[in-house]
Design a protein around this motif. Structure first.
Motif, PDB file in Angstrom:
ATOM      1  N   MET A 159     -48.471 -11.372  42.074  1.00  0.00           N
ATOM      2  CA  MET A 159     -47.651 -12.456  42.601  1.00  0.00           C
ATOM      3  C   MET A 159     -48.846 -13.456  43.417  1.00  0.00           C
ATOM      4  SD  MET A 159     -44.138 -10.572  43.506  1.00  0.00           S
ATOM      5  CE  MET A 159     -43.666 -11.815  44.757  1.00  0.00           C
ATOM      6  N   ASN A 160     -48.401 -14.629  43.468  1.00  0.00           N
ATOM      7  CA  ASN A 160     -49.230 -15.598  44.323  1.00  0.00           C
ATOM      8  C   ASN A 160     -50.719 -15.578  43.771  1.00  0.00           C
ATOM      9  OD1 ASN A 160     -46.753 -15.972  45.887  1.00  0.00           O
ATOM     10  ND2 ASN A 160     -47.165 -14.317  47.035  1.00  0.00           N
ATOM     11  N   SER A 161     -50.865 -15.556  42.482  1.00  0.00           N
ATOM     12  CA  SER A 161     -52.134 -15.742  41.989  1.00  0.00           C
ATOM     13  C   SER A 161     -52.693 -17.120  41.830  1.00  0.00           C
ATOM     14  CB  SER A 161     -52.383 -15.253  40.418  1.00  0.00           C
ATOM     15  OG  SER A 161     -52.001 -13.593  40.485  1.00  0.00           O
TER      16      SER A 161
ATOM     17  N   ALA B  28     -55.493 -19.780  39.933  1.00  0.00           N
ATOM     18  CA  ALA B  28     -56.091 -19.978  38.705  1.00  0.00           C
ATOM     19  C   ALA B  28     -57.532 -20.657  38.946  1.00  0.00           C
ATOM     20  CB  ALA B  28     -55.282 -20.499  37.576  1.00  0.00           C
ATOM     21  N   PRO B  29     -58.552 -20.530  38.006  1.00  0.00           N
ATOM     22  CA  PRO B  29     -59.620 -21.282  38.136  1.00  0.00           C
ATOM     23  C   PRO B  29     -59.454 -22.773  38.129  1.00  0.00           C
ATOM     24  CG  PRO B  29     -59.926 -19.680  36.387  1.00  0.00           C
ATOM     25  CD  PRO B  29     -58.568 -19.633  36.820  1.00  0.00           C
ATOM     26  N   SER B  30     -60.097 -23.444  39.003  1.00  0.00           N
ATOM     27  CA  SER B  30     -59.886 -24.777  38.805  1.00  0.00           C
ATOM     28  C   SER B  30     -59.334 -25.719  37.461  1.00  0.00           C
ATOM     29  CB  SER B  30     -61.074 -25.644  39.274  1.00  0.00           C
ATOM     30  OG  SER B  30     -61.057 -27.124  39.557  1.00  0.00           O
ATOM     31  N   GLY B  31     -58.581 -26.300  37.549  1.00  0.00           N
ATOM     32  CA  GLY B  31     -58.083 -27.138  36.306  1.00  0.00           C
ATOM     33  C   GLY B  31     -57.013 -26.057  35.232  1.00  0.00           C
ATOM     34  N   VAL B  32     -57.022 -25.019  35.582  1.00  0.00           N
ATOM     35  CA  VAL B  32     -56.146 -24.031  34.811  1.00  0.00           C
ATOM     36  C   VAL B  32     -54.672 -23.951  35.332  1.00  0.00           C
ATOM     37  CG1 VAL B  32     -55.967 -21.895  33.739  1.00  0.00           C
ATOM     38  CG2 VAL B  32     -58.223 -23.090  33.808  1.00  0.00           C
ATOM     39  N   LYS B  33     -53.707 -24.138  34.476  1.00  0.00           N
ATOM     40  CA  LYS B  33     -52.271 -23.793  34.997  1.00  0.00           C
ATOM     41  C   LYS B  33     -51.753 -22.400  34.532  1.00  0.00           C
ATOM     42  CE  LYS B  33     -47.692 -25.902  34.722  1.00  0.00           C
ATOM     43  NZ  LYS B  33     -46.966 -26.885  34.249  1.00  0.00           N
ATOM     44  N   LEU B  34     -51.467 -21.772  35.614  1.00  0.00           N
ATOM     45  CA  LEU B  34     -50.737 -20.596  35.294  1.00  0.00           C
ATOM     46  C   LEU B  34     -49.112 -20.694  35.127  1.00  0.00           C
ATOM     47  CD1 LEU B  34     -52.638 -18.009  37.735  1.00  0.00           C
ATOM     48  CD2 LEU B  34     -53.009 -18.194  35.378  1.00  0.00           C
ATOM     49  N   VAL B  35     -48.643 -20.174  34.103  1.00  0.00           N
ATOM     50  CA  VAL B  35     -47.343 -20.215  33.870  1.00  0.00           C
ATOM     51  C   VAL B  35     -46.747 -18.820  33.645  1.00  0.00           C
ATOM     52  CG1 VAL B  35     -45.672 -21.024  32.010  1.00  0.00           C
ATOM     53  CG2 VAL B  35     -47.647 -22.454  32.365  1.00  0.00           C
ATOM     54  N   GLU B  36     -45.511 -18.791  34.555  1.00  0.00           N
ATOM     55  CA  GLU B  36     -44.899 -17.271  34.576  1.00  0.00           C
ATOM     56  C   GLU B  36     -44.686 -17.092  33.175  1.00  0.00           C
ATOM     57  OE1 GLU B  36     -42.888 -16.261  38.659  1.00  0.00           O
ATOM     58  OE2 GLU B  36     -42.158 -18.131  37.471  1.00  0.00           O
ATOM     59  N   PHE B  37     -44.919 -15.907  32.607  1.00  0.00           N
ATOM     60  CA  PHE B  37     -44.726 -15.481  31.321  1.00  0.00           C
ATOM     61  C   PHE B  37     -43.156 -14.680  31.344  1.00  0.00           C
ATOM     62  CE2 PHE B  37     -44.689 -11.814  28.239  1.00  0.00           C
ATOM     63  CZ  PHE B  37     -44.955 -12.545  26.913  1.00  0.00           C
ATOM     64  N   ASN B  38     -42.471 -15.456  30.435  1.00  0.00           N
ATOM     65  CA  ASN B  38     -41.138 -15.082  30.230  1.00  0.00           C
ATOM     66  C   ASN B  38     -40.803 -15.031  28.702  1.00  0.00           C
ATOM     67  OD1 ASN B  38     -38.462 -14.695  30.263  1.00  0.00           O
ATOM     68  ND2 ASN B  38     -37.940 -16.582  31.493  1.00  0.00           N
ATOM     69  N   PRO B  39     -40.839 -13.682  28.391  1.00  0.00           N
ATOM     70  CA  PRO B  39     -40.429 -13.612  26.668  1.00  0.00           C
ATOM     71  C   PRO B  39     -38.899 -13.423  26.399  1.00  0.00           C
ATOM     72  CG  PRO B  39     -41.190 -11.397  27.853  1.00  0.00           C
ATOM     73  CD  PRO B  39     -41.351 -12.736  28.813  1.00  0.00           C
ATOM     74  N   PHE B  40     -38.277 -13.452  27.351  1.00  0.00           N
ATOM     75  CA  PHE B  40     -37.005 -13.281  27.295  1.00  0.00           C
ATOM     76  C   PHE B  40     -35.886 -14.411  27.468  1.00  0.00           C
ATOM     77  CE2 PHE B  40     -38.711  -9.760  30.027  1.00  0.00           C
ATOM     78  CZ  PHE B  40     -38.854  -8.846  29.118  1.00  0.00           C
ATOM     79  N   LYS B  41     -34.896 -14.312  26.619  1.00  0.00           N
ATOM     80  CA  LYS B  41     -33.728 -15.586  26.690  1.00  0.00           C
ATOM     81  C   LYS B  41     -32.627 -15.370  27.732  1.00  0.00           C
ATOM     82  CE  LYS B  41     -33.905 -16.282  21.613  1.00  0.00           C
ATOM     83  NZ  LYS B  41     -33.406 -16.542  20.439  1.00  0.00           N
ATOM     84  N   ASN B  42     -32.463 -14.397  28.174  1.00  0.00           N
ATOM     85  CA  ASN B  42     -31.466 -14.330  29.248  1.00  0.00           C
ATOM     86  C   ASN B  42     -31.925 -13.663  30.713  1.00  0.00           C
ATOM     87  OD1 ASN B  42     -29.661 -15.428  27.362  1.00  0.00           O
ATOM     88  ND2 ASN B  42     -29.184 -13.451  26.281  1.00  0.00           N
ATOM     89  N   LYS B  43     -33.306 -13.360  30.640  1.00  0.00           N
ATOM     90  CA  LYS B  43     -33.723 -12.740  31.807  1.00  0.00           C
ATOM     91  C   LYS B  43     -34.757 -13.537  32.525  1.00  0.00           C
ATOM     92  CE  LYS B  43     -33.416  -7.955  30.515  1.00  0.00           C
ATOM     93  NZ  LYS B  43     -34.205  -6.530  30.208  1.00  0.00           N
ATOM     94  N   GLY B  44     -35.396 -13.637  33.832  1.00  0.00           N
ATOM     95  CA  GLY B  44     -36.322 -14.019  34.217  1.00  0.00           C
ATOM     96  C   GLY B  44     -37.581 -13.674  33.912  1.00  0.00           C
ATOM     97  N   PRO B  45     -38.758 -14.325  34.306  1.00  0.00           N
ATOM     98  CA  PRO B  45     -40.233 -13.891  33.750  1.00  0.00           C
ATOM     99  C   PRO B  45     -40.449 -12.437  34.491  1.00  0.00           C
ATOM    100  CG  PRO B  45     -40.246 -15.571  35.555  1.00  0.00           C
ATOM    101  CD  PRO B  45     -38.494 -15.459  35.323  1.00  0.00           C
ATOM    102  N   LEU B  46     -41.447 -12.047  33.731  1.00  0.00           N
ATOM    103  CA  LEU B  46     -42.294 -10.786  34.353  1.00  0.00           C
ATOM    104  C   LEU B  46     -42.906 -11.172  35.650  1.00  0.00           C
ATOM    105  CD1 LEU B  46     -43.378  -9.189  30.675  1.00  0.00           C
ATOM    106  CD2 LEU B  46     -41.316  -8.654  32.143  1.00  0.00           C
ATOM    107  N   THR B  47     -42.635 -10.468  36.679  1.00  0.00           N
ATOM    108  CA  THR B  47     -43.309 -10.556  37.880  1.00  0.00           C
ATOM    109  C   THR B  47     -44.742 -10.251  37.727  1.00  0.00           C
ATOM    110  OG1 THR B  47     -41.129  -9.997  38.907  1.00  0.00           O
ATOM    111  CG2 THR B  47     -43.191  -9.817  40.325  1.00  0.00           C
ATOM    112  N   GLY B  48     -45.549 -11.347  38.074  1.00  0.00           N
ATOM    113  CA  GLY B  48     -46.789 -11.163  38.117  1.00  0.00           C
ATOM    114  C   GLY B  48     -47.613 -11.321  36.982  1.00  0.00           C
TER     115      GLY B  48
END
Length: 104
Positions: A53-55, A57-77
């Motif tokens: 959590m709260n990671s 990224a290197p400059s210019g890189v956008k970290l997007v939370e990974f969410n492979p599920f349709k009905n759940k929230g993203p995987l934490t971290g």
């Protein structure tokens, strides 16, 4: 393109560290540390990293939370990074490996 870059990083780390091995995560190619996944290539050909959590990224890189599920929230971290930032994939993989080593 995407798999080749992922595999280049995976092979380099497998040769450098005996605890790093090839594996799978949700049927996708992955990189393991002592049997636990810390990075993988998603079905959308994005590299996914366990950075905690709260990671930042290197400059210019956008970290997007990974969410492979349709009905759940993203995987934490877990964060995904598009191939357009593939030049940062190795750095992020090494950050994820460092966290995996710290938490083992």
């Amino acid at each position: 393109m995407e798999f080749e870059k992922f595999d280049e990083i995976r092979q380099k780390l497998c040769l450098q560290f005996t605890e790093v091995t090839e594996g799978k995560m949700m049927s996708s190619p992955a990189i393991h540390f002592n049997g636990k996944v810390f990075a993988f290539l998603s079905k959308k050909n994005k590299m996914v990293f366990k950075l905690g959590m709260n990671s930042t990224a290197p400059s210019g890189v956008k970290l997007v939370e990974f969410n492979p599920f349709k009905n759940k929230g993203p995987l934490t971290g877990w964060y995904e990074v598009d191939y357009s930032h593939h030049t940062s994939w190795e750095e992020l993989t090494r950050l994820a490996l460092g966290l995996a080593r710290k938490n083992s």
